[in-house]
Scaffold this active site. Structure first.
Site, PDB file in Angstrom:
ATOM      1  N   LYS A 137      32.661 -20.240  35.928  1.00 33.92           N
ATOM      2  CA  LYS A 137      33.555 -20.799  36.965  1.00 33.92           C
ATOM      3  C   LYS A 137      32.932 -21.963  37.735  1.00 33.92           C
ATOM      4  O   LYS A 137      33.612 -22.925  38.062  1.00 33.92           O
ATOM      5  CB  LYS A 137      33.970 -19.711  37.953  1.00 33.92           C
ATOM      6  CG  LYS A 137      34.958 -18.711  37.392  1.00 33.92           C
ATOM      7  CD  LYS A 137      35.393 -17.769  38.500  1.00 33.92           C
ATOM      8  CE  LYS A 137      36.317 -16.695  37.977  1.00 33.92           C
ATOM      9  NZ  LYS A 137      36.888 -15.890  39.071  1.00 33.92           N
ATOM     10  N   ASP A 177      42.100 -17.855  42.761  1.00 33.35           N
ATOM     11  CA  ASP A 177      41.588 -16.540  43.180  1.00 33.35           C
ATOM     12  C   ASP A 177      41.994 -16.206  44.617  1.00 33.35           C
ATOM     13  O   ASP A 177      42.365 -15.070  44.917  1.00 33.35           O
ATOM     14  CB  ASP A 177      40.064 -16.493  43.038  1.00 33.35           C
ATOM     15  CG  ASP A 177      39.622 -16.323  41.589  1.00 33.35           C
ATOM     16  OD1 ASP A 177      40.384 -15.754  40.791  1.00 33.35           O
ATOM     17  OD2 ASP A 177      38.503 -16.774  41.257  1.00 33.35           O
TER      18      ASP A 177
END
Ligand code: ATR
Length: 278
Positions: free
Chosen positions: A70, A107
């Site tokens: 990520k 997220d």
């Protein structure tokens, strides 16, 4: 349903075999009768940039990016949105019409949507939030809460320096607590979130006395295996509203699916059951 014109997306991670995303996106693809596929893409860290660069060449619509890629993804895309830059990580990549890569991070969106769905009358502006942990998940959640108007965020972490760095990087009304002070950090809080791995199957339980947490506080664990962690069980027994972590995974997937396949998908009880059975 997949023809030679089908749209392709997937999840890039290492390892990726445990990921529930193929099952989750596969459910929505079938539900909406979409000509497309969502595939697991096991990619070693040393091959990550090359694999990402290959996506437009292979005709991919985009990918999700998961552990451990990520942070690297933020540096590897052609463009990123302000939210992913503040978090310092990308979890959703969209291949633009000209073949460039656009990085986003859903997220924090998934976290907030999960709380909104699970506790509709709770408000992020109601009072201080306590975040246990200072890893990537805590970063995304901190940015989401700040943007939603949370007046104070208390960062509690075993490694205090990591929490201090998180607060300094993002900037805002943060207070940092050491792990030994975790129970004290709960006073007058309106939200408690566990973003550490404690309580996950195979990991030690989270050892935290909830006595100073107001009964009105909402309690959330981003761990979803088990679904009812010891923290959530204890909080429920004390009368707190609790929200489990599975919804964050399901809701964070919505923006990517909409961008790649052109349909806004919904998170339902049936989807929850389907993903848990996998
Ligand atoms: P993610 O990016 O998914 O949030 P991570 O970066 O591995 O995951 O972060 C895991 C979090 O769990 C960290 O806050 C970690 O604390 P440290 O920063 O001190 O490592 C926390 N954690 C893991 N095991 C722990 C333990 N036994 N006690 C307390 N905190 C723990």
């Amino acid at each position: 349903m997949l023809s030679s014109r089908g749209r392709i997306a997937g999840v890039m991670g290492w390892p990726v075999a445990h990921s529930r995303s193929p099952r989750l996106h596969g459910y929505w693809l079938r539900l909406h009768g979409i000509d497309g596929a969502y595939v697991p893409l096991p990619v070693r860290p040393e091959h990550f940039t090359a694999a990402l660069r290959a996506l437009p060449l292979l005709g991919f619509a985009g990918v999700n990016v998961t552990v451990p890629h990520k942070e690297a993804a933020l540096g590897a895309v052609d463009r990123s949105d302000p939210t992913s830059r503040r978090i310092g990580a990308v979890n959703t990549i969209v291949v633009a019409a000209d073949g460039t890569l656009e990085g986003r991070n859903s997220d924090g969106f998934g976290f907030l949507e999960n709380l909104r769905a699970g506790a509709p009358d709770w408000s992020p502006t109601a009072g201080p939030a306590v975040l246990l942990g200072a890893g990537g998940a805590a970063r995304a959640i901190a940015v989401a809460l700040l943007d939603a108007g949370t007046p104070e965020i208390r960062l509690v972490n075993r490694t205090v320096g990591r929490a201090e760095r998180l607060g300094a990087d993002i900037g805002g009304p943060f207070r940092v607590f050491g792990w030994a002070d975790r129970a004290r950090a709960l006073a007058e809080a309106s939200l408690l979130v566990n973003t550490t791995t404690l309580g996950m199957s195979g990991q030690p339980a989270l050892d935290l006395a909830l006595d100073s947490l107001p009964r009105t506080a909402l309690v959330n664990d981003i761990v979803y295996s088990p679904l009812e962690t010891p923290l959530l069980a204890t909080a429920r027994a004390r009368g707190h509203r609790v929200v489990d972590g599975l919804g964050m995974l399901l809701h964070q997937a919505r923006p990517g699916f909409a961008a790649w396949f052109g349909v806004e998908p919904a998170v339902t009880q049936e989807l929850r059951r389907f993903v848990l059975e996998g």
